[in-house]
Design a protein around this motif. Structure first.
Motif, PDB file in Angstrom:
ATOM      1  N   ASP A 148       0.892  -1.345   0.096  1.00  0.00           N
ATOM      2  CA  ASP A 148       0.040  -0.099   0.020  1.00  0.00           C
ATOM      3  C   ASP A 148       0.751   1.272   0.013  1.00  0.00           C
ATOM      4  O   ASP A 148       0.514   2.033  -0.706  1.00  0.00           O
ATOM      5  N   LEU A 149       1.982   1.279   0.813  1.00  0.00           N
ATOM      6  CA  LEU A 149       2.831   2.143   0.810  1.00  0.00           C
ATOM      7  C   LEU A 149       3.528   2.643  -0.465  1.00  0.00           C
ATOM      8  O   LEU A 149       3.642   3.858  -0.828  1.00  0.00           O
ATOM      9  N   ILE A 150       4.081   1.696  -0.883  1.00  0.00           N
ATOM     10  CA  ILE A 150       4.871   1.869  -2.088  1.00  0.00           C
ATOM     11  C   ILE A 150       4.146   2.183  -3.330  1.00  0.00           C
ATOM     12  O   ILE A 150       4.398   3.131  -4.071  1.00  0.00           O
ATOM     13  N   SER A 151       2.773   1.751  -3.361  1.00  0.00           N
ATOM     14  CA  SER A 151       1.895   2.303  -4.323  1.00  0.00           C
ATOM     15  C   SER A 151       1.501   3.487  -4.248  1.00  0.00           C
ATOM     16  O   SER A 151       1.451   4.346  -5.257  1.00  0.00           O
ATOM     17  N   ARG A 152       1.323   3.993  -3.040  1.00  0.00           N
ATOM     18  CA  ARG A 152       1.175   5.315  -2.716  1.00  0.00           C
ATOM     19  C   ARG A 152       2.103   6.159  -3.277  1.00  0.00           C
ATOM     20  O   ARG A 152       1.982   7.186  -4.046  1.00  0.00           O
ATOM     21  N   ILE A 153       3.439   5.683  -2.962  1.00  0.00           N
ATOM     22  CA  ILE A 153       4.589   6.588  -3.474  1.00  0.00           C
ATOM     23  C   ILE A 153       4.699   6.607  -4.938  1.00  0.00           C
ATOM     24  O   ILE A 153       5.097   7.786  -5.511  1.00  0.00           O
ATOM     25  N   ARG A 154       4.500   5.427  -5.506  1.00  0.00           N
ATOM     26  CA  ARG A 154       4.486   5.656  -7.029  1.00  0.00           C
ATOM     27  C   ARG A 154       3.389   6.265  -7.708  1.00  0.00           C
ATOM     28  O   ARG A 154       3.866   6.964  -8.579  1.00  0.00           O
ATOM     29  N   ASN A 155       2.290   6.499  -7.060  1.00  0.00           N
ATOM     30  CA  ASN A 155       1.573   7.233  -7.545  1.00  0.00           C
ATOM     31  C   ASN A 155       1.514   8.555  -7.252  1.00  0.00           C
ATOM     32  O   ASN A 155       0.247   9.610  -7.728  1.00  0.00           O
ATOM     33  N   ALA A 156       2.470   9.085  -6.373  1.00  0.00           N
ATOM     34  CA  ALA A 156       2.212  10.396  -5.698  1.00  0.00           C
ATOM     35  C   ALA A 156       2.559  11.370  -6.853  1.00  0.00           C
ATOM     36  O   ALA A 156       3.114  11.138  -7.902  1.00  0.00           O
ATOM     37  N   ARG A 157       1.673  12.476  -6.940  1.00  0.00           N
ATOM     38  CA  ARG A 157       1.729  13.546  -7.803  1.00  0.00           C
ATOM     39  C   ARG A 157       2.155  14.959  -7.318  1.00  0.00           C
ATOM     40  O   ARG A 157       2.673  15.883  -8.251  1.00  0.00           O
ATOM     41  N   GLU A 158       2.182  15.234  -5.896  1.00  0.00           N
ATOM     42  CA  GLU A 158       2.432  16.542  -5.474  1.00  0.00           C
ATOM     43  C   GLU A 158       3.467  16.444  -4.474  1.00  0.00           C
ATOM     44  O   GLU A 158       4.313  17.549  -4.348  1.00  0.00           O
ATOM     45  N   ARG A 159       3.524  15.506  -3.424  1.00  0.00           N
ATOM     46  CA  ARG A 159       4.476  15.776  -2.336  1.00  0.00           C
ATOM     47  C   ARG A 159       4.584  14.195  -1.878  1.00  0.00           C
ATOM     48  O   ARG A 159       3.687  13.530  -1.674  1.00  0.00           O
ATOM     49  N   ALA A 183      11.365  12.046  -7.447  1.00  0.00           N
ATOM     50  CA  ALA A 183      12.158  13.156  -7.622  1.00  0.00           C
ATOM     51  C   ALA A 183      12.529  13.549  -8.935  1.00  0.00           C
ATOM     52  O   ALA A 183      12.508  14.918  -9.234  1.00  0.00           O
ATOM     53  N   ALA A 184      13.091  12.710  -9.708  1.00  0.00           N
ATOM     54  CA  ALA A 184      13.457  12.939 -11.066  1.00  0.00           C
ATOM     55  C   ALA A 184      12.383  13.429 -11.797  1.00  0.00           C
ATOM     56  O   ALA A 184      12.381  14.253 -12.914  1.00  0.00           O
ATOM     57  N   ALA A 185      11.052  12.916 -11.380  1.00  0.00           N
ATOM     58  CA  ALA A 185       9.564  13.459 -12.284  1.00  0.00           C
ATOM     59  C   ALA A 185       9.354  14.852 -11.738  1.00  0.00           C
ATOM     60  O   ALA A 185       8.269  15.385 -12.216  1.00  0.00           O
ATOM     61  N   GLY A 186      10.058  15.481 -10.948  1.00  0.00           N
ATOM     62  CA  GLY A 186       9.583  16.815 -10.437  1.00  0.00           C
ATOM     63  C   GLY A 186       8.634  16.702  -8.907  1.00  0.00           C
ATOM     64  O   GLY A 186       8.371  17.761  -8.569  1.00  0.00           O
ATOM     65  N   VAL A 187       8.296  15.628  -8.607  1.00  0.00           N
ATOM     66  CA  VAL A 187       7.725  15.697  -7.386  1.00  0.00           C
ATOM     67  C   VAL A 187       8.557  15.759  -6.021  1.00  0.00           C
ATOM     68  O   VAL A 187       9.561  14.896  -5.847  1.00  0.00           O
ATOM     69  N   PRO A 188       8.507  16.548  -5.230  1.00  0.00           N
ATOM     70  CA  PRO A 188       9.471  16.928  -4.116  1.00  0.00           C
ATOM     71  C   PRO A 188       9.274  15.710  -3.087  1.00  0.00           C
ATOM     72  O   PRO A 188       8.266  15.288  -2.579  1.00  0.00           O
ATOM     73  N   VAL A 189      10.328  15.253  -2.717  1.00  0.00           N
ATOM     74  CA  VAL A 189      10.623  14.197  -1.984  1.00  0.00           C
ATOM     75  C   VAL A 189      11.418  14.349  -0.628  1.00  0.00           C
ATOM     76  O   VAL A 189      12.431  14.894  -0.860  1.00  0.00           O
ATOM     77  N   GLN A 190      10.900  14.309   0.561  1.00  0.00           N
ATOM     78  CA  GLN A 190      11.599  14.720   1.767  1.00  0.00           C
ATOM     79  C   GLN A 190      11.495  13.578   2.705  1.00  0.00           C
ATOM     80  O   GLN A 190      10.358  13.192   3.135  1.00  0.00           O
ATOM     81  N   LEU A 191      12.664  13.534   3.323  1.00  0.00           N
ATOM     82  CA  LEU A 191      12.929  12.197   4.505  1.00  0.00           C
ATOM     83  C   LEU A 191      13.550  12.753   5.432  1.00  0.00           C
ATOM     84  O   LEU A 191      14.508  13.191   5.663  1.00  0.00           O
ATOM     85  N   GLU A 236      17.865  16.726  -7.184  1.00  0.00           N
ATOM     86  CA  GLU A 236      17.697  18.028  -6.525  1.00  0.00           C
ATOM     87  C   GLU A 236      16.517  17.998  -5.382  1.00  0.00           C
ATOM     88  O   GLU A 236      16.326  18.488  -4.410  1.00  0.00           O
ATOM     89  N   ARG A 237      15.413  17.335  -6.181  1.00  0.00           N
ATOM     90  CA  ARG A 237      14.195  17.376  -5.433  1.00  0.00           C
ATOM     91  C   ARG A 237      14.150  16.030  -4.338  1.00  0.00           C
ATOM     92  O   ARG A 237      13.046  16.194  -3.582  1.00  0.00           O
ATOM     93  N   LEU A 238      15.115  15.305  -4.199  1.00  0.00           N
ATOM     94  CA  LEU A 238      15.237  14.389  -2.946  1.00  0.00           C
ATOM     95  C   LEU A 238      16.104  15.150  -2.174  1.00  0.00           C
ATOM     96  O   LEU A 238      17.182  15.256  -2.166  1.00  0.00           O
ATOM     97  N   ARG A 239      15.340  15.202  -0.908  1.00  0.00           N
ATOM     98  CA  ARG A 239      15.941  15.801   0.305  1.00  0.00           C
ATOM     99  C   ARG A 239      16.209  15.065   1.554  1.00  0.00           C
ATOM    100  O   ARG A 239      15.019  14.570   1.854  1.00  0.00           O
ATOM    101  N   ILE A 240      17.448  14.988   2.378  1.00  0.00           N
ATOM    102  CA  ILE A 240      17.287  14.240   3.489  1.00  0.00           C
ATOM    103  C   ILE A 240      17.539  14.900   4.648  1.00  0.00           C
ATOM    104  O   ILE A 240      18.623  15.772   4.403  1.00  0.00           O
ATOM    105  N   PHE A 241      16.814  15.131   5.463  1.00  0.00           N
ATOM    106  CA  PHE A 241      17.195  15.640   6.799  1.00  0.00           C
ATOM    107  C   PHE A 241      17.201  14.975   8.114  1.00  0.00           C
ATOM    108  O   PHE A 241      16.493  13.722   8.165  1.00  0.00           O
ATOM    109  N   LEU A 242      18.071  15.130   9.055  1.00  0.00           N
ATOM    110  CA  LEU A 242      18.399  14.412  10.413  1.00  0.00           C
ATOM    111  C   LEU A 242      17.628  15.261  11.416  1.00  0.00           C
ATOM    112  O   LEU A 242      17.679  16.592  11.440  1.00  0.00           O
TER     113      LEU A 242
END
Length: 325
Positions: A148-159, A183-191, A236-242
Protein backbone atom coordinates in the motif's frame (compact mmCIF):
# COMPACT_ATOMS: atom_id res chain seq x y z
CA UNK A 1 -27.75 41.76 8.77
CA UNK A 2 -27.95 40.01 12.13
CA UNK A 3 -30.03 41.50 14.93
CA UNK A 4 -27.89 43.47 17.31
CA UNK A 5 -27.43 41.94 20.74
CA UNK A 6 -27.07 44.34 23.71
CA UNK A 7 -23.54 44.81 25.04
CA UNK A 8 -24.48 43.35 28.44
CA UNK A 9 -25.73 40.18 26.75
CA UNK A 10 -22.55 40.01 24.66
CA UNK A 11 -20.48 40.05 27.84
CA UNK A 12 -22.64 37.30 29.31
CA UNK A 13 -22.18 35.19 26.17
CA UNK A 14 -18.39 35.64 26.34
CA UNK A 15 -18.40 34.73 30.04
CA UNK A 16 -20.35 31.52 29.39
CA UNK A 17 -18.15 30.71 26.39
CA UNK A 18 -15.07 31.07 28.59
CA UNK A 19 -16.58 28.68 31.13
CA UNK A 20 -17.22 26.14 28.35
CA UNK A 21 -13.67 26.55 27.08
CA UNK A 22 -12.09 26.03 30.50
CA UNK A 23 -14.28 23.01 31.17
CA UNK A 24 -13.29 21.61 27.77
CA UNK A 25 -9.60 22.10 28.55
CA UNK A 26 -10.02 20.30 31.88
CA UNK A 27 -11.72 17.43 30.05
CA UNK A 28 -8.98 17.34 27.42
CA UNK A 29 -11.37 18.12 24.56
CA UNK A 30 -10.17 19.18 21.11
CA UNK A 31 -10.81 22.79 20.07
CA UNK A 32 -13.35 21.66 17.47
CA UNK A 33 -15.39 19.90 20.16
CA UNK A 34 -15.23 22.99 22.40
CA UNK A 35 -16.58 25.07 19.50
CA UNK A 36 -19.45 22.64 19.05
CA UNK A 37 -20.28 22.83 22.75
CA UNK A 38 -20.31 26.62 22.63
CA UNK A 39 -22.61 26.68 19.61
CA UNK A 40 -25.00 24.15 21.15
CA UNK A 41 -25.19 26.12 24.39
CA UNK A 42 -25.18 29.69 23.03
CA UNK A 43 -26.42 29.59 19.44
CA UNK A 44 -27.94 31.39 17.59
CA UNK A 45 -26.59 34.36 19.56
CA UNK A 46 -23.02 33.12 19.09
CA UNK A 47 -21.76 32.91 15.50
CA UNK A 48 -19.25 30.20 14.50
CA UNK A 49 -16.40 32.60 13.69
CA UNK A 50 -16.55 34.14 17.15
CA UNK A 51 -16.88 30.70 18.74
CA UNK A 52 -13.58 29.61 17.17
CA UNK A 53 -11.81 32.67 18.57
CA UNK A 54 -13.28 32.17 22.04
CA UNK A 55 -12.52 28.43 21.96
CA UNK A 56 -8.85 29.30 21.35
CA UNK A 57 -8.87 31.89 24.12
CA UNK A 58 -7.70 34.68 21.81
CA UNK A 59 -8.54 38.36 21.86
CA UNK A 60 -9.39 40.11 18.59
CA UNK A 61 -6.03 41.88 18.74
CA UNK A 62 -4.31 38.50 18.91
CA UNK A 63 -6.34 37.19 15.96
CA UNK A 64 -5.28 40.23 13.95
CA UNK A 65 -1.62 39.69 14.86
CA UNK A 66 -1.78 36.00 13.96
CA UNK A 67 -3.39 36.79 10.60
CA UNK A 68 -0.62 39.32 9.92
CA UNK A 69 1.95 36.62 10.68
CA UNK A 70 0.34 34.21 8.19
CA UNK A 71 0.40 36.86 5.46
CA UNK A 72 4.04 37.72 6.20
CA UNK A 73 4.96 34.04 6.07
CA UNK A 74 3.52 33.99 2.53
CA UNK A 75 5.58 37.05 1.58
CA UNK A 76 2.54 39.35 1.58
CA UNK A 77 1.87 42.65 3.29
CA UNK A 78 0.05 42.15 6.61
CA UNK A 79 -3.56 43.41 6.38
CA UNK A 80 -3.65 44.86 9.92
CA UNK A 81 -7.34 44.04 10.38
CA UNK A 82 -8.74 46.14 13.21
CA UNK A 83 -10.87 44.87 16.09
CA UNK A 84 -13.99 46.64 14.81
CA UNK A 85 -13.80 44.81 11.47
CA UNK A 86 -13.28 41.47 13.19
CA UNK A 87 -16.23 42.24 15.46
CA UNK A 88 -18.49 42.89 12.47
CA UNK A 89 -17.37 39.62 10.85
CA UNK A 90 -17.96 37.68 14.05
CA UNK A 91 -21.43 39.12 14.59
CA UNK A 92 -22.59 38.49 11.02
CA UNK A 93 -22.77 42.19 10.14
CA UNK A 94 -20.19 41.89 7.35
CA UNK A 95 -18.76 39.02 5.34
CA UNK A 96 -14.98 38.72 4.84
CA UNK A 97 -13.59 38.43 1.32
CA UNK A 98 -12.80 34.96 0.05
CA UNK A 99 -9.10 35.64 0.61
CA UNK A 100 -9.73 36.59 4.24
CA UNK A 101 -11.91 33.51 4.71
CA UNK A 102 -9.08 31.35 3.39
CA UNK A 103 -6.65 32.87 5.89
CA UNK A 104 -9.17 32.54 8.73
CA UNK A 105 -9.48 28.85 7.87
CA UNK A 106 -5.71 28.51 8.02
CA UNK A 107 -5.59 30.36 11.31
CA UNK A 108 -8.22 28.18 12.96
CA UNK A 109 -7.24 25.04 11.03
CA UNK A 110 -10.73 24.27 9.85
CA UNK A 111 -13.06 24.48 6.83
CA UNK A 112 -15.08 27.51 5.63
CA UNK A 113 -18.40 25.90 6.53
CA UNK A 114 -17.16 25.37 10.09
CA UNK A 115 -16.61 29.15 10.32
CA UNK A 116 -20.10 29.86 9.01
CA UNK A 117 -19.24 30.46 5.36
CA UNK A 118 -20.74 27.97 2.94
CA UNK A 119 -22.40 24.60 3.33
CA UNK A 120 -20.98 21.40 4.72
CA UNK A 121 -21.52 18.82 1.97
CA UNK A 122 -20.10 15.90 3.93
CA UNK A 123 -22.56 13.02 4.52
CA UNK A 124 -24.86 13.45 7.49
CA UNK A 125 -24.92 11.18 10.52
CA UNK A 126 -21.46 9.78 9.86
CA UNK A 127 -19.76 7.55 12.39
CA UNK A 128 -16.81 8.52 14.52
CA UNK A 129 -14.34 6.71 12.25
CA UNK A 130 -15.52 8.75 9.27
CA UNK A 131 -15.34 11.96 11.27
CA UNK A 132 -11.77 11.06 12.20
CA UNK A 133 -11.03 10.64 8.49
CA UNK A 134 -9.80 7.05 8.81
CA UNK A 135 -9.79 5.44 5.38
CA UNK A 136 -7.52 2.46 6.03
CA UNK A 137 -5.75 0.65 8.87
CA UNK A 138 -3.36 -2.26 9.43
CA UNK A 139 -2.64 -3.94 12.78
CA UNK A 140 1.11 -3.96 12.05
CA UNK A 141 3.53 -3.89 9.13
CA UNK A 142 2.80 -6.63 6.61
CA UNK A 143 3.52 -7.23 2.95
CA UNK A 144 0.06 -5.80 2.27
CA UNK A 145 0.75 -2.59 4.23
CA UNK A 146 4.13 -2.16 2.54
CA UNK A 147 2.55 -2.70 -0.88
CA UNK A 148 0.00 0.00 0.00
CA UNK A 149 2.76 2.44 0.94
CA UNK A 150 4.93 1.74 -2.11
CA UNK A 151 1.89 2.07 -4.38
CA UNK A 152 1.03 5.44 -2.87
CA UNK A 153 4.63 6.60 -3.38
CA UNK A 154 4.62 5.42 -7.02
CA UNK A 155 1.35 7.27 -7.69
CA UNK A 156 2.30 10.49 -5.86
CA UNK A 157 1.73 13.69 -7.85
CA UNK A 158 2.31 16.54 -5.41
CA UNK A 159 4.47 15.58 -2.44
CA UNK A 160 6.15 12.78 -0.51
CA UNK A 161 7.16 13.48 3.09
CA UNK A 162 8.46 10.68 5.31
CA UNK A 163 9.16 11.15 9.01
CA UNK A 164 10.21 8.26 11.20
CA UNK A 165 12.44 7.02 13.94
CA UNK A 166 14.67 4.83 11.79
CA UNK A 167 13.59 3.29 8.54
CA UNK A 168 15.76 0.70 6.82
CA UNK A 169 12.81 0.75 4.41
CA UNK A 170 14.01 4.04 2.92
CA UNK A 171 17.15 2.55 1.38
CA UNK A 172 15.77 -0.79 0.30
CA UNK A 173 16.49 -1.74 -3.30
CA UNK A 174 12.77 -1.78 -4.13
CA UNK A 175 12.08 1.59 -2.46
CA UNK A 176 14.99 3.99 -2.93
CA UNK A 177 14.73 3.86 -6.76
CA UNK A 178 11.05 4.82 -6.44
CA UNK A 179 11.96 7.89 -4.37
CA UNK A 180 14.58 8.77 -6.99
CA UNK A 181 12.14 8.29 -9.88
CA UNK A 182 9.53 10.55 -8.28
CA UNK A 183 12.15 13.21 -7.54
CA UNK A 184 13.40 13.02 -11.13
CA UNK A 185 9.79 13.48 -12.28
CA UNK A 186 9.54 16.71 -10.30
CA UNK A 187 7.71 15.47 -7.18
CA UNK A 188 9.31 16.90 -4.01
CA UNK A 189 10.53 14.07 -1.77
CA UNK A 190 11.64 14.78 1.80
CA UNK A 191 12.86 12.19 4.30
CA UNK A 192 13.21 13.18 7.97
CA UNK A 193 15.36 10.64 9.84
CA UNK A 194 16.66 10.58 13.40
CA UNK A 195 20.38 11.35 13.72
CA UNK A 196 21.85 7.91 14.56
CA UNK A 197 24.35 9.46 16.98
CA UNK A 198 22.11 11.92 18.84
CA UNK A 199 21.21 11.58 22.53
CA UNK A 200 17.54 10.99 21.70
CA UNK A 201 18.58 7.95 19.68
CA UNK A 202 20.47 6.54 22.65
CA UNK A 203 17.58 7.12 25.06
CA UNK A 204 15.04 5.76 22.61
CA UNK A 205 16.87 2.51 22.06
CA UNK A 206 17.24 1.79 25.76
CA UNK A 207 13.55 0.82 25.58
CA UNK A 208 13.66 -0.82 22.15
CA UNK A 209 14.56 -4.46 21.45
CA UNK A 210 18.23 -5.20 20.96
CA UNK A 211 17.70 -5.97 17.27
CA UNK A 212 16.24 -2.51 16.55
CA UNK A 213 17.45 -0.92 13.34
CA UNK A 214 19.74 1.69 14.87
CA UNK A 215 21.35 -0.54 17.50
CA UNK A 216 24.52 -0.12 15.43
CA UNK A 217 24.64 3.55 14.29
CA UNK A 218 27.77 3.06 12.17
CA UNK A 219 26.07 0.29 10.25
CA UNK A 220 22.97 2.45 9.81
CA UNK A 221 25.07 5.24 8.34
CA UNK A 222 26.81 2.82 6.00
CA UNK A 223 23.77 0.84 4.85
CA UNK A 224 21.02 3.46 4.92
CA UNK A 225 22.24 7.05 5.10
CA UNK A 226 25.07 6.77 2.58
CA UNK A 227 22.85 5.33 -0.19
CA UNK A 228 20.24 7.99 0.57
CA UNK A 229 22.88 10.72 0.48
CA UNK A 230 24.19 9.47 -2.87
CA UNK A 231 20.68 9.46 -4.34
CA UNK A 232 19.99 12.97 -3.02
CA UNK A 233 23.20 14.21 -4.65
CA UNK A 234 21.83 13.07 -8.02
CA UNK A 235 18.30 14.44 -7.59
CA UNK A 236 17.65 18.01 -6.47
CA UNK A 237 14.06 17.22 -5.50
CA UNK A 238 15.14 14.45 -3.10
CA UNK A 239 16.12 15.96 0.25
CA UNK A 240 17.24 14.17 3.40
CA UNK A 241 17.17 15.71 6.87
CA UNK A 242 18.27 14.53 10.30
CA UNK A 243 16.50 15.44 13.53
CA UNK A 244 17.64 15.00 17.14
CA UNK A 245 14.52 14.54 19.27
CA UNK A 246 12.41 11.54 20.32
CA UNK A 247 9.13 10.70 18.61
CA UNK A 248 6.20 8.38 19.21
CA UNK A 249 5.02 7.82 15.65
CA UNK A 250 6.06 7.83 12.02
CA UNK A 251 4.22 10.02 9.52
CA UNK A 252 4.05 9.40 5.78
CA UNK A 253 2.40 12.31 3.98
CA UNK A 254 1.75 11.35 0.39
CA UNK A 255 -0.33 13.85 -1.59
CA UNK A 256 -3.61 14.22 0.31
CA UNK A 257 -3.34 11.38 2.82
CA UNK A 258 -1.27 10.72 5.95
CA UNK A 259 -0.25 7.24 7.06
CA UNK A 260 0.71 7.11 10.72
CA UNK A 261 2.59 4.27 12.45
CA UNK A 262 2.56 4.20 16.25
CA UNK A 263 5.58 3.18 18.34
CA UNK A 264 5.59 1.44 21.73
CA UNK A 265 8.02 0.61 24.53
CA UNK A 266 9.78 -2.70 24.06
CA UNK A 267 8.37 -3.02 20.54
CA UNK A 268 9.86 -2.52 17.12
CA UNK A 269 8.18 0.23 15.12
CA UNK A 270 6.98 -2.31 12.56
CA UNK A 271 4.88 -3.97 15.27
CA UNK A 272 2.79 -0.83 15.74
CA UNK A 273 -0.60 -0.20 14.11
CA UNK A 274 -0.78 1.85 10.91
CA UNK A 275 -3.71 4.22 10.32
CA UNK A 276 -4.35 6.26 7.16
CA UNK A 277 -6.20 9.59 7.41
CA UNK A 278 -7.89 11.47 4.57
CA UNK A 279 -7.55 15.16 3.81
CA UNK A 280 -10.31 17.34 5.27
CA UNK A 281 -10.35 15.65 8.67
CA UNK A 282 -8.98 17.14 11.87
CA UNK A 283 -6.78 14.05 12.29
CA UNK A 284 -5.17 14.62 8.89
CA UNK A 285 -4.64 18.30 9.73
CA UNK A 286 -3.00 17.35 13.03
CA UNK A 287 -0.35 15.17 11.42
CA UNK A 288 0.21 17.50 8.45
CA UNK A 289 0.90 20.25 10.98
CA UNK A 290 3.72 18.10 12.36
CA UNK A 291 5.26 17.84 8.89
CA UNK A 292 4.93 21.59 8.33
CA UNK A 293 6.66 22.13 11.69
CA UNK A 294 9.54 19.88 10.57
CA UNK A 295 9.81 21.80 7.31
CA UNK A 296 9.97 25.09 9.17
CA UNK A 297 12.78 23.81 11.39
CA UNK A 298 14.61 22.39 8.37
CA UNK A 299 14.78 25.91 6.92
CA UNK A 300 16.63 27.17 9.99
CA UNK A 301 13.56 28.77 11.58
CA UNK A 302 13.50 27.21 15.05
CA UNK A 303 11.22 29.21 17.37
CA UNK A 304 11.08 29.04 21.13
CA UNK A 305 10.83 26.99 23.22
CA UNK A 306 12.49 24.49 20.88
CA UNK A 307 15.53 26.62 20.02
CA UNK A 308 16.73 26.87 23.62
CA UNK A 309 16.23 23.12 24.05
CA UNK A 310 18.63 22.37 21.22
CA UNK A 311 16.00 20.93 18.89
CA UNK A 312 17.27 20.84 15.32
CA UNK A 313 16.39 19.57 11.87
CA UNK A 314 19.35 19.81 9.49
CA UNK A 315 20.22 18.64 5.96
CA UNK A 316 22.03 15.32 5.91
CA UNK A 317 25.80 15.65 5.55
CA UNK A 318 26.85 12.05 5.81
CA UNK A 319 30.57 12.80 5.76
CA UNK A 320 30.20 15.03 8.83
CA UNK A 321 28.52 12.33 10.90
CA UNK A 322 30.62 10.91 13.71
CA UNK A 323 29.95 9.00 16.92
CA UNK A 324 28.89 11.32 19.74
CA UNK A 325 27.70 8.79 22.32
Amino acid sequence: MANRIPAARRREIERKATEIRLDGIRRGLATEEIVDRMLRALGPELFPLEAWRLANGWSRAEVSARLDSLYERDGLAPPGIDAATLCRWEHGERRPSEERIDYLCRLYRTRPDRLGYGTDHTPGEVGHLQRAGIIDAYPHTTEESEHDLISRIRNARERINMFGLTRNFYAREDVLPVFAEKAAAGVPVQLFIMDPYCDSRRDRYRIEPAEAAMEDPDRYVREVLRPLSAAAARHERLRIFLYNFPCSFAIEEIDDVCRVMLYGHGKRGTQGPIVTFAEGSSSHAYFVDQIRWLERLSQGDTPEPWASKGIRVTPLNVDALSPRL
